[in-house]
Design a protein around this motif. Structure first.
Motif, PDB file in Angstrom:
ATOM      1  N   LYS A 380       1.021  -1.113  -0.068  1.00 53.80           N
ATOM      2  CA  LYS A 380       0.078   0.195  -0.097  1.00 53.80           C
ATOM      3  C   LYS A 380       0.796   1.232  -0.278  1.00 53.80           C
ATOM      4  O   LYS A 380       0.474   2.728  -0.614  1.00 53.80           O
ATOM      5  CB  LYS A 380      -0.523   0.062   1.178  1.00 53.80           C
ATOM      6  N   ASP A 381       2.157   1.009   0.281  1.00 50.10           N
ATOM      7  CA  ASP A 381       2.701   2.609   0.701  1.00 50.10           C
ATOM      8  C   ASP A 381       3.646   3.154  -0.333  1.00 50.10           C
ATOM      9  O   ASP A 381       3.154   4.417  -0.837  1.00 50.10           O
ATOM     10  CB  ASP A 381       4.851   2.455   1.391  1.00 50.10           C
ATOM     11  N   TRP A 382       3.728   2.058  -1.864  1.00 54.07           N
ATOM     12  CA  TRP A 382       3.190   2.794  -3.442  1.00 54.07           C
ATOM     13  C   TRP A 382       2.252   2.115  -3.699  1.00 54.07           C
ATOM     14  O   TRP A 382       2.049   3.236  -4.849  1.00 54.07           O
ATOM     15  CB  TRP A 382       4.531   2.069  -4.228  1.00 54.07           C
ATOM     16  N   LEU A 383       0.860   1.261  -3.711  1.00 55.66           N
ATOM     17  CA  LEU A 383       0.518   1.026  -4.870  1.00 55.66           C
ATOM     18  C   LEU A 383      -0.784   2.452  -4.329  1.00 55.66           C
ATOM     19  O   LEU A 383      -1.419   2.066  -5.392  1.00 55.66           O
ATOM     20  CB  LEU A 383      -0.426  -0.192  -4.142  1.00 55.66           C
ATOM     21  N   VAL A 384      -1.043   3.109  -2.981  1.00 54.53           N
ATOM     22  CA  VAL A 384      -2.104   3.716  -3.153  1.00 54.53           C
ATOM     23  C   VAL A 384      -1.750   5.266  -4.001  1.00 54.53           C
ATOM     24  O   VAL A 384      -2.664   5.851  -4.516  1.00 54.53           O
ATOM     25  CB  VAL A 384      -2.628   4.216  -0.891  1.00 54.53           C
ATOM     26  N   PRO A 385      -0.626   5.716  -3.088  1.00 57.52           N
ATOM     27  CA  PRO A 385      -0.066   6.733  -4.323  1.00 57.52           C
ATOM     28  C   PRO A 385      -0.202   6.708  -6.103  1.00 57.52           C
ATOM     29  O   PRO A 385      -0.378   7.462  -6.840  1.00 57.52           O
ATOM     30  CB  PRO A 385       0.916   7.318  -3.320  1.00 57.52           C
ATOM     31  N   TYR A 386       0.477   5.074  -6.831  1.00 50.70           N
ATOM     32  CA  TYR A 386       0.516   4.970  -7.895  1.00 50.70           C
ATOM     33  C   TYR A 386      -0.856   5.051  -7.908  1.00 50.70           C
ATOM     34  O   TYR A 386      -1.675   5.448  -9.388  1.00 50.70           O
ATOM     35  CB  TYR A 386       0.992   3.691  -8.137  1.00 50.70           C
ATOM     36  N   ALA A 387      -2.095   4.881  -7.521  1.00 55.32           N
ATOM     37  CA  ALA A 387      -3.373   4.406  -8.296  1.00 55.32           C
ATOM     38  C   ALA A 387      -3.876   5.301  -8.460  1.00 55.32           C
ATOM     39  O   ALA A 387      -5.200   5.985  -8.877  1.00 55.32           O
ATOM     40  CB  ALA A 387      -4.554   3.689  -7.663  1.00 55.32           C
ATOM     41  N   ALA A 388      -3.841   6.705  -6.787  1.00 52.68           N
ATOM     42  CA  ALA A 388      -4.356   8.102  -7.148  1.00 52.68           C
ATOM     43  C   ALA A 388      -4.034   8.791  -8.291  1.00 52.68           C
ATOM     44  O   ALA A 388      -4.675   9.287  -8.968  1.00 52.68           O
ATOM     45  CB  ALA A 388      -3.742   8.752  -5.826  1.00 52.68           C
ATOM     46  N   PHE A 389      -2.653   8.398  -8.517  1.00 54.87           N
ATOM     47  CA  PHE A 389      -1.690   9.182  -9.701  1.00 54.87           C
ATOM     48  C   PHE A 389      -2.479   8.479 -10.862  1.00 54.87           C
ATOM     49  O   PHE A 389      -2.494  10.052 -11.834  1.00 54.87           O
ATOM     50  CB  PHE A 389      -0.245   8.681  -9.376  1.00 54.87           C
ATOM     51  N   SER A 390      -2.329   7.658 -11.011  1.00 55.50           N
ATOM     52  CA  SER A 390      -3.159   7.090 -12.529  1.00 55.50           C
ATOM     53  C   SER A 390      -4.751   7.709 -13.089  1.00 55.50           C
ATOM     54  O   SER A 390      -5.178   8.180 -13.671  1.00 55.50           O
ATOM     55  CB  SER A 390      -3.038   5.403 -12.776  1.00 55.50           C
ATOM     56  N   TYR A 391      -4.890   7.838 -11.488  1.00 53.95           N
ATOM     57  CA  TYR A 391      -6.270   8.550 -11.664  1.00 53.95           C
ATOM     58  C   TYR A 391      -6.988   9.533 -11.846  1.00 53.95           C
ATOM     59  O   TYR A 391      -7.329   9.607 -12.220  1.00 53.95           O
ATOM     60  CB  TYR A 391      -7.187   8.141 -10.561  1.00 53.95           C
ATOM     61  N   LEU A 392      -5.864  10.188 -11.470  1.00 55.92           N
ATOM     62  CA  LEU A 392      -5.967  11.693 -12.163  1.00 55.92           C
ATOM     63  C   LEU A 392      -5.163  12.415 -13.310  1.00 55.92           C
ATOM     64  O   LEU A 392      -5.897  13.495 -13.282  1.00 55.92           O
ATOM     65  CB  LEU A 392      -4.754  12.650 -10.305  1.00 55.92           C
ATOM     66  N   ARG A 393      -4.590  11.111 -13.554  1.00 53.79           N
ATOM     67  CA  ARG A 393      -4.056  11.319 -14.620  1.00 53.79           C
ATOM     68  C   ARG A 393      -4.582  11.465 -15.599  1.00 53.79           C
ATOM     69  O   ARG A 393      -5.007  11.750 -16.703  1.00 53.79           O
ATOM     70  CB  ARG A 393      -2.282  10.150 -15.279  1.00 53.79           C
ATOM     71  N   ASP A 394      -6.140  10.535 -15.632  1.00 55.81           N
ATOM     72  CA  ASP A 394      -7.011   9.863 -16.138  1.00 55.81           C
ATOM     73  C   ASP A 394      -8.056  11.598 -16.386  1.00 55.81           C
ATOM     74  O   ASP A 394      -8.546  11.321 -17.452  1.00 55.81           O
ATOM     75  CB  ASP A 394      -7.418   9.090 -16.156  1.00 55.81           C
ATOM     76  N   ILE A 395      -8.747  11.599 -15.687  1.00 55.36           N
ATOM     77  CA  ILE A 395      -9.313  12.686 -15.718  1.00 55.36           C
ATOM     78  C   ILE A 395      -8.587  13.669 -16.232  1.00 55.36           C
ATOM     79  O   ILE A 395      -9.384  15.293 -16.269  1.00 55.36           O
ATOM     80  CB  ILE A 395     -10.488  13.004 -13.520  1.00 55.36           C
ATOM     81  N   TYR A 396      -7.840  14.161 -15.427  1.00 55.30           N
ATOM     82  CA  TYR A 396      -7.215  15.990 -15.620  1.00 55.30           C
ATOM     83  C   TYR A 396      -5.928  15.880 -17.539  1.00 55.30           C
ATOM     84  O   TYR A 396      -5.468  16.875 -18.102  1.00 55.30           O
ATOM     85  CB  TYR A 396      -5.988  16.421 -14.561  1.00 55.30           C
ATOM     86  N   GLY A 397      -5.861  14.500 -17.957  1.00 55.92           N
ATOM     87  CA  GLY A 397      -6.058  13.963 -19.126  1.00 55.92           C
ATOM     88  C   GLY A 397      -4.290  14.290 -19.442  1.00 55.92           C
ATOM     89  O   GLY A 397      -4.340  14.352 -20.470  1.00 55.92           O
TER      90      GLY A 397
END
Length: 897
Positions: A380-397
């Motif tokens: 979770k220490d890397w997985l949570v920031p990664y998943a958040a980053f990927s989601y934000l990349r998707d919504i902000y393009g």
């Protein structure tokens, strides 16, 4: 309980030995304890004693450390400390130890050997039996193979009277032990170590004189643990052959237009069939930024932990319940798999579409499973920031987090809220948990299959991280985001390479013991048993390029010791900062670069100076400004590119580069001798500059860079048991082989790129044992393409490296390629890892007709499309019996089978 330590170690005045103790609890947890000071009467034999309360303790780990005037100098090898497990009966231990340095045969202690090739514990116990007083013999022996075991045989009844060997137990990393009844050893006993099979039959004896043993009188419930030096067993050096191929390049009948982790298991089958014991791949981390083909570059990842969804084997996932949708996916699979090259954009779009659909179908069951929960808790220490980053990349393009309207600065509390299970965004965030879990399971399955089949999986750790990555966003303190990492000019690129990665803040990393790197290496060790350190020179110094540069010529090493004006002038070169750090542009150089367009360049891009030379106009005063202006034009024809590149050349035409930290420090510009500023010097000035240049780049920094590397690499290379292989190509200072020898790291040996400047081609028979031999890398032309690119050099290789007379044949025939492959297989290197293209070059019927289509990367082109795919399927390769037998025979005859 008393424990007495005893070791022989020669010391000088002011030096002392201590024991560093670690308690092992019954639940496996460890806790450091107070050091024990040892005493000596002769500076050689060191002894000390402690009374140990073993309440709640299962045993201890310990290592000896040498101090000088109270300062720690070094310790024993960190990876394999001494270990003493309490038996519940013995109340007094006497330990007679041997100092453990990093072993010369370190590869045989790596997981690459112990988990894939070497002898393994089979549950046999030789240390459970206790006597009134017990002698335990121990020794380290790593050279045994699967099915072989160490034993002891000697003159006494207890040791088999030279007839029957007493088998030993593997109790620690390559360490063997056996218990003997000390009361029954009445006199001096002689003995040897032997190798036995599972039935106890002796396969070979230790060579040389017999060992002698005089057991002191022991008290009841006392154990003497005597550690011997390594047995003198005759054994051929272990060597292995393997194939190098990016995962994306693998092709099977089931592929979705790109290789995946399921296809990797198919490749393992072919490796086994041909007696290969290693598979090396390129980085497999997630590089998804835009979904465009530019994301195909595997060294520019958005996470050092997350795997690329590209490599998910869709065949291993549940089928979609929507049969029509499933049928469409299968039709698309056949279409993409028929392509000769990877269509990255279509493939990643297809895979992400399937992953989203199967996630919607299966997520509830999977995310509530015990397996997923365990994976999440561990990662979770890397997985949570990664998943958040990927989601934000998707919504902000965009992955450029500085441009995000929210969350542009990482805040853990805000991200925890965003990713919480009761968040409205959780379902979209958790998609990336699901994908990474599936990738984890699939690669772990491939790793387990490889180990079972005796095949080493070798990964690749890139030297850099993307400036638009999770790490740059969430852990910016570790990076210099205003710098650019790259490489100085070499055989791959005359202008140097600008990777665009931020450089590391090594001071910040040192503050927490390089934990960022240690976590990265330990995560990789879950899936791989060997790894390649990409650009190991970066741990000595990195080539740091100013942000205003496109090419690498204006870079400087960091860290480095800049030269003062006084130092520069001590070589006899008068220094003028205004003249020597300013682009040297004259009518003559303009004519040579631009020809008939020189006047056009003067009128549009330059201002004339009073001394007759020219300056670039302010809007073109750096390579980045030139790049920006030409991007506005939007033309990519040959003439426009040539004009732009010519202006790049003007911007970098200097003799010295100012140091970016020291106001009065300067660095000679790399490869300045190839430029017009150098040509304008007098012969005396050229000679002075050359002496300065050679001292600066090849002598000045050796001790400095050695110390820099030894701060980092020992900690990192000993953080796991993976086999460490370094890519040590390029501008290699003398200190690099010093460090690699100290740490027993494998070098990379390429015959056409010899380490010695005195050699035209390397002498394969002189390759060090601790090395990886190869013909070409992903950054080079494969053998057949190289052969025809420079016919003059190919002719020299034909006559001087292959020792053949007459003209070299073109294109390269299969028999010639087989000769090159064979000479590499027969070299002394522990690993001979050859690209699939170079292996297939031996067979004119199997190999790809167009040799130019086999190239993976062109380093000089930072926007290269990585899309090479093998033209055969693994199924076809498995059925190529004649070729497979020929390759197998070569491997077995070379001693690598």
């Amino acid at each position: 309980m008393k424990i007495r330590f005893n070791i022989e170690y020669v010391t000088q005045w002011g030096e002392e030995l201590r024991v560093q103790l670690t308690k092992i609890a019954k639940d496996g947890q460890t806790k450091a304890m107070k050091e024990i000071q040892l005493d000596t009467f002769d500076g050689k034999t060191w002894e000390g004693e402690t009374t140990f309360q073993n309440t709640g303790a299962a045993g201890i780990e310990y290592k000896y450390a040498m101090y000088n005037q109270g300062e720690l100098v070094w310790t024993e090898w960190e990876v394999a400390p001494h270990k003493l497990m309490f038996d519940g009966v013995t109340n007094s231990y006497i330990l007679s130890d041997k100092w453990r340095p990093i072993p010369d045969d370190l590869p045989l202690f790596s997981s690459a050997y112990t988990e894939c090739v070497g002898a393994q514990s089979d549950g046999y116990k030789a240390t459970d039996t206790l006597y009134s007083s017990t002698l335990q013999l121990r020794t380290v022996e790593p050279r045994l193979r699967k099915g072989e075991y160490l034993a002891v045989c000697g003159s006494s009844i207890q040791l088999g009277e030279w007839k029957k060997a007493k088998r030993m137990e593997m109790i620690n990393l390559q360490e063997w032990a056996v218990n003997i009844d000390a009361d029954m050893l009445f006199d001096v006993a002689e003995y040897k170590y032997v190798v036995v099979d599972k039935n106890g039959d002796i396969l070979r004896w230790e060579e040389g004189s017999n060992r002698r043993l005089r057991t002191p009188k022991l008290m009841p419930k006392q154990m003497w643990i005597k550690t011997d030096g390594q047995p003198n067993l005759s054994s051929n050096n272990w060597k292995a052959a393997g194939v190098v191929i990016p995962v994306f390049s693998i092709r099977t009948n089931k592929s979705y237009g790109v290789g995946d982790f399921g296809d990797l298991k198919a490749l393992i089958q072919w490796a086994v069939k041909t007696k290969m014991h290693a598979i090396q791949i390129l980085p497999i981390n997630d590089t998804m930024m835009t979904g465009k083909w530019q994301d195909s570059y595997p060294y520019n990842s958005i996470s050092i932990y997350a795997f690329h969804p590209l490599y998910c084997d869709l065949n291993a996932l549940p089928k979609l319940s929507d049969k029509l949708a499933m049928e469409k996916f299968m039709m698309k699979q056949q279409e993409l798999n028929a392509l000769t090259q990877i269509d990255y954009e279509q493939v990643i779009a297809l895979k992400m579409d399937y992953l989203r659909k199967v996630y919607a179908q299966e997520s509830k069951k999977v995310l509530e499973s015990d397996g997923f929960k365990s994976f999440f808790d561990s990662n979770k220490d890397w997985l949570v920031p990664y998943a958040a980053f990927s989601y934000l990349r998707d919504i902000y393009g965009t992955p450029v987090f500085q441009e995000w309207p929210e969350y542009s600065t990482y805040n853990k509390k805000e991200i925890d809220k965003l990713t919480a299970q009761d968040s409205k965004d959780y379902d979209k965030v958790a998609l990336y948990y699901y994908i990474q879990y599936q990738l984890h399971l699939q690669l772990l399955d491939a790793r387990n299959e490889a180990r079972k089949q005796g095949v080493i999986l070798k990964g690749d750790i890139p030297i850099g991280i993307s400036r638009t990555s999770v790490e740059a966003w969430a852990e910016p303190k570790y990076f210099n985001l205003d710098g650019q990492a790259g490489a100085p000019p070499d055989d791959f690129s005359v202008n140097g390479q600008n990777w665009g990665f931020p450089t590391y803040n090594w001071d910040a990393m040192a503050e927490d013991g390089y934990s960022w790197w240690i976590r990265r290496f330990q995560k990789m060790a879950e899936y791989f048993d060997a790894y390649r350190i990409d650009h190991v020179l970066g741990f000595f110094r990195i080539w740091e390029i100013p942000t205003h540069s496109v090419h690498g010529l204006l870079g400087q090493f960091s860290p480095a010791m800049p030269m003062s004006i006084g130092e520069i002038e001590s070589y006899g070169l008068h220094f003028n900062a205004e003249q020597m750090t300013r682009p040297y542009i004259t009518d003559s150089s303009l004519e040579q670069i631009f020809g008939y367009r020189a006047d056009l360049v003067k009128s549009i891009y330059l201002d004339k100076r009073s001394d007759g030379r020219y300056d670039l106009k302010d809007m073109f005063a750096s390579q980045r400004r030139i790049e920006a202006e030409f991007q506005k034009i939007g033309k990519t024809d040959e003439d426009t590119i040539a004009l732009r590149d010519g202006l790049y050349t003007l911007a970098s035409c200097v003799l010295f580069v100012p140091d970016r930290k020291s106001r009065d420090g300067y660095h000679p510009r790399i490869s300045a001798q190839m430029d017009y500023a150098y040509a304008a010097l007098s012969d005396f000035e050229k000679e002075a500059f050359n002496r300065l240049y050679n001292d600066y780049f090849y002598r000045r920094h050796n001790d400095f860079w050695y110390k820099e590397a030894m701060k980092k690499l020992p900690v990192l290379t000993q953080s796991t048991r993976m086999l460490v292989c370094a890519e040590d190509l390029g501008m290699v200072p003398d200190c690099v082989p010093w460090v690699m020898e100290n740490l027993k790291v494998l070098s990379l040996e390429i015959q056409t790129m010899p380490k010695s400047p005195a050699l035209q081609f390397g002498h394969l028979w002189e390759n060090p044992y601790r090395s990886v031999a190869t013909i070409s890398t992903h950054d080079m032309s494969p053998l057949r393409l190289w052969w025809d690119e420079d016919e003059e050099r190919a002719q020299q290789f034909y006559n001087n490296a292959l020792y053949k007379d007459g003209p070299a044949p073109h294109p390269a025939p299969g028999w010639l390629c087989e000769d090159v492959v064979a000479t590499h297989l027969f070299c002394p290197s522990i690993l001979c890892l050859l690209s699939l293209q170079d292996l297939l070059s031996m067979d004119e019927d199997l190999r790809l007709p167009d040799a130019s289509a086999e190239r993976i990367n062109i380093p000089a082109n930072p926007r290269h499309y990585w899309r090479y795919r093998m033209h055969l399927t693994i199924e076809q390769l498995l059925n190529s019996n004649s070729f497979n037998q020929r390759l197998r025979d070569l491997i077995e005859n070379s001693g690598r089978g």
